[in-house]
Design an enzyme around this catalytic site. Structure first.
Site, PDB file in Angstrom:
ATOM      1  N   ASP A  51       0.838  -1.204   0.000  1.00 56.06           N
ATOM      2  CA  ASP A  51       0.000   0.000   0.000  1.00 56.06           C
ATOM      3  C   ASP A  51       0.877   1.260   0.000  1.00 56.06           C
ATOM      4  O   ASP A  51       2.064   1.211   0.321  1.00 56.06           O
ATOM      5  CB  ASP A  51      -0.892  -0.038   1.253  1.00 56.06           C
ATOM      6  CG  ASP A  51      -2.187   0.737   1.096  1.00 56.06           C
ATOM      7  OD1 ASP A  51      -2.306   1.520   0.132  1.00 56.06           O
ATOM      8  OD2 ASP A  51      -3.082   0.564   1.949  1.00 56.06           O
ATOM      9  N   ASP A  67     -10.602   2.238  -3.443  1.00 58.40           N
ATOM     10  CA  ASP A  67     -11.175   2.021  -2.111  1.00 58.40           C
ATOM     11  C   ASP A  67     -12.692   2.119  -2.160  1.00 58.40           C
ATOM     12  O   ASP A  67     -13.377   1.759  -1.204  1.00 58.40           O
ATOM     13  CB  ASP A  67     -10.634   3.066  -1.126  1.00 58.40           C
ATOM     14  CG  ASP A  67      -9.287   2.654  -0.552  1.00 58.40           C
ATOM     15  OD1 ASP A  67      -8.888   1.483  -0.730  1.00 58.40           O
ATOM     16  OD2 ASP A  67      -8.624   3.509   0.069  1.00 58.40           O
TER      17      ASP A  67
HETATM   18  C1  DGJ Z   1      -5.814   1.847   1.958  1.00 57.58           C
HETATM   19  C2  DGJ Z   1      -6.213   0.626   1.175  1.00 57.58           C
HETATM   20  O1  DGJ Z   1      -6.676   0.987  -0.089  1.00 57.58           O
HETATM   21  C3  DGJ Z   1      -7.252  -0.140   1.972  1.00 57.58           C
HETATM   22  O2  DGJ Z   1      -7.720  -1.228   1.247  1.00 57.58           O
HETATM   23  C4  DGJ Z   1      -6.620  -0.577   3.262  1.00 57.58           C
HETATM   24  O3  DGJ Z   1      -5.584  -1.488   3.011  1.00 57.58           O
HETATM   25  C5  DGJ Z   1      -6.104   0.620   4.041  1.00 57.58           C
HETATM   26  N1  DGJ Z   1      -5.245   1.439   3.229  1.00 57.58           N
HETATM   27  C6  DGJ Z   1      -5.357   0.176   5.265  1.00 57.58           C
HETATM   28  O4  DGJ Z   1      -4.756   1.206   5.929  1.00 57.58           O
END
Ligand code: DGJ
Length: 730
Positions: free
Chosen positions: A477, A547
């Site tokens: 991430d 997201d």
């Molecule tokens: C952003 C990601 O896109 C989410 O799916 C998740 O992993 C969060 N970060 C966790 O902090």
């Protein structure tokens, strides 16, 4: 072997012979017209050495079979004292100099103040499907090697290597990967992707007018806001199924720039490469800069075939493992269920439930390390929280594996919370300008990965994690963009190299990790779809699309995604409702939307009813039966979710056209209007197919011709209605 260009006379006798003898070679040099012909399957691109000894693009379009169609290229005449030949002649790789006013590929400042580059042909080398053309400045030993490779799917890759062979350092102020010229004329249209967090890959199509339109990222990663892909159609408008479409994409996850320009002489051209914003790259004598690759293609069968050809290319040449890689496993991810409240019993509980649905990979998301109870602390401390996992990760991983799944883990390696042991020990490792505030976002700073010691630390931390634990998958991430891109440890004139070196080192860490752990798979996530491009996709197996997991929004996000990128890489989860935007859609609708890519599940399974589990089991089993077609087949976008009717449909066809899958969704029933028969595509007209819907309520046996012309009847009524069909050749 580097081949100098011989005088044209030498070749008069053998021109015909050589053009015939070499006709089968994908790349050839035609001495009579001094033209390089690059055949990439159904596409031909040609670049000539013109009468000024400059490289002039002369063709990019459908495959041309007759080499003699290429005549010697002549530079354009000057239009006026305001537009000299340098400004009106198309240039394959233009240096800023000699009266050029369009976007240059190369802009240089020499230590003596000279800021003028005119590149002329020197030599070339052809090796099978690759070509290197060397050009050099007319006065200085500043050399550029232009590298090309042709791919059978109609894609041509190009990049440049710029070398300072002078005795003094110089500074590059623009270093582009290359350019694309469409046939001169007006009336072209540009299609590109824009967005923001939770609203990525939104498609927009607009007329191209005189002037320059720039798509870019200045954020240090690919960005949610724009994606390094473009398509140009015209002058007659193309559709999904017809018309001429030129397209291109950069393989770069750092600051990038795509400039689409219509000159005052009706020349539409695209220049793409490293962003010129905050860019100054010094090259000492002997040093080189290699630009990221630019991939270019063409379709004369509309946007649909442009995407399918590019998808085929990605599956074969971009994605790790290429054609030998298997379909993506169905994963469960704990994020939306538990957020950072992770612990062994809670995760085991979810894993047991996920296994009953048919999940194949269990991924524990954020919260398992350091002092990570909230997003205020812990990033950088990549050791297991003993408070949450007193016995380490092994007991959890063992139980996940005993349930028949493999185990994946979330990491955010490029980041550090000021409240972390790492930051307390190495505050200088975060990007910063001395004596200036460090801007936090989500309470975190960015590590300066351009530094070698930081790169080594991150590699060692991840290597240790993967070596000590049976981890099959990392979700990598990156939850913020770059601010204060300072690198105080190097000389001021070197500091802007941070942008380039940061991305190179991200790539280097991933490459090294995968080399050492060949079975490890990786997902590229950046707060959703902030890092989706062909650079990261050459080294990660999938990307987190957004997201935003609201199924209705996802239809458009997913459609935009598939213009450049293959559905195999597109992770799509089913999650709980109401979604973050307050919308609730039925679980069936959510599944049938997510199943149009690589399926994942992110629900809080502790809240599911018996009926939810039953539906999920059915959907997952059905998906497993068709995912090979979805992930390795050809995508046909039958009806766009952007259409005001609220109806959308996609179809996937196996490469032998014997199997197909169709998804259809209706956002809202409007005025009792009946959804018309859905005309399918990509089938074999002569083949008879057995068609069955996902509920086993409807089946028919019909020819491909009938299904493509009369179409498939749909019984979609109500709001958030969804269905799917399989087709199998009889
Ligand atoms: C952003 C990601 O896109 C989410 O799916 C998740 O992993 C969060 N970060 C966790 O902090």
């Amino acid at each position: 072997m580097l081949v100098p260009v011989f005088p044209m006379r030498t070749f008069v006798l053998c021109t015909l012979l050589s053009s015939l003898a070499l006709a089968a070679d994908p790349i050839r040099f035609l001495p009579a017209s001094k033209t390089f012909v690059l055949d990439a399957g159904p596409v031909t691109s040609a670049i000539a050495i013109n009468n000024n000894n400059e490289l002039q693009p002369v063709y990019f379009g459908p495959r041309l079979w007759r080499d003699d169609d290429f005549k010697p290229a002549v530079a354009s005449r000057e239009w006026a004292s305001f537009d000299l030949s340098a400004a009106t002649t198309p240039k394959e790789y233009a240096g800023y100099g000699g009266g050029l006013f369009v976007e240059p590929c190369l802009k240089v400042t020499l230590p003596n103040g000279v800021r003028d580059v005119v590149l002329k042909y020197q030599s070339h080398e052809i090796k099978g499907d690759t070509l290197e053309i060397r050009v050099k400045d007319i006065s200085y030993d500043l050399a550029v090697s232009l590298h090309y490779r042709v791919f059978p799917q109609g894609v041509i890759r190009k990049h440049a290597v710029i070398t300072n062979r002078t005795a003094a350092p110089l500074t590059l102020e623009s270093a582009q990967s290359g350019s694309l010229h469409v046939p001169p004329g007006e009336g072209y249209r540009l299609t590109y992707l824009y967005g923001r967090w939770a609203g990525e890959t939104q498609m927009i199509r607009e007329d191209i007018h005189p002037g320059v339109k720039v798509m870019e990222s200045r954020r240090g990663n690919t960005s949610h806001q724009a994606n390094p892909w473009f398509a140009i159609d015209g002058p007659e408008p193309a559709s999904e199924i017809s018309g001429r479409v030129w397209y291109g994409a950069l393989g770069w996850s750092g600051n990038w720039r795509v400039a689409v320009e219509q000159s005052s002489h009706q020349q539409v051209r695209v220049t793409a490469g490293l962003n010129t914003f905050d860019f100054a790259h010094s090259l000492k004598p002997g040093e080189s800069l290699e630009t990221p690759p630019l991939y270019l293609g063409f379709s004369d069968q509309g946007f649909g075939e442009a995407s399918r050809a590019f998808h085929r290319f990605q599956r074969e040449f971009i994605f790790p493992g290429g054609l030998t890689s298997k379909p993506r496993p169905i994963l469960y991810n704990s994020w939306e269920a538990t957020e950072m409240n992770v612990n062994e019993p809670g995760q085991v509980e979810l894993a047991k439930k996920a296994a009953t649905i048919g999940v194949e990979r269990f991924v524990m998301d954020d919260g398992w390390f350091g002092a990570r109870d909230t997003d205020h602390a812990g990033l950088g401390d990549w050791f297991v929280s003993r408070k949450k996992f007193p016995n380490g990760l092994k007991p959890l991983i063992d139980q996940v594996k005993a349930l028949g799944m493999d185990f994946g883990l979330w990491v955010e390696p490029e980041m550090v919370n000021p409240d972390s042991d790492l930051y307390r020990a190495h505050p200088d490792w975060a990007m910063h300008f001395p004596d200036r505030p460090r801007t936090t976002a989500r309470n975190q700073l960015i590590l300066n990965l351009a530094r070698n010691d930081v790169k080594e630390y991150i590699f060692s931390a991840l290597d240790k994690l993967v070596t000590e634990n049976d981890i099959a998958f990392l979700k990598w991430d990156m939850n913020r963009n770059v601010s204060e891109p300072g690198w105080p440890e190097v000389a001021p004139e070197e500091q802007k190299k941070l942008w380039l070196q940061y991305t190179r080192n991200v790539y280097a860490i991933i490459d090294r990790l995968r080399q050492k752990h060949p079975r490890l798979e990786i997902e590229s996530c950046s707060g959703g779809g902030g890092r989706i491009d062909l650079g990261i996709l050459t080294r990660t197996d999938q990307v987190w699309t957004s997201d935003n997991t609201d199924a209705l929004d996802r239809l458009k996000i997913q459609e935009g995604f598939t213009y450049p990128y293959a559905p195999k890489a597109m992770m799509a989860w089913v999650t709980d409702v109401p979604n973050f935007n307050g919308r609730s859609t039925p679980l069936r609708f959510r599944f049938l939307v997510a199943m149009q890519g690589s399926l994942g599940i992110g629900n809080n399974l502790n809240k599911w009813s018996t009926e939810d589990f039953a539906l999920a089991k059915k959907m997952v089993a059905w998906y497993k039966g068709v995912r090979e077609i979805i992930q390795h087949g050809q995508l046909f976008r039958l009806a766009s979710p952007r259409d005001p009717s609220g109806f959308a449909a996609t179809q996937y066809v196996s490469s032998d056209a014997k199997k197909s899958v169709v998804f259809a969704t209706l956002h809202s029933q409007q005025y009792g209007r009946i959804v018309p028969n859905l005309r399918l595509q990509g089938l074999n007209a002569q083949t008879v197919y057995k068609v069955a819907d996902i509920d086993n309520r409807f089946s028919t046996v019909e020819s491909g011709a009938s299904l493509m012309d009369r179409g498939l009847p749909l019984r979609l009524t109500g709001d958030y209605a969804a269905t799917a069909f399989t087709l199998e050749a009889q």
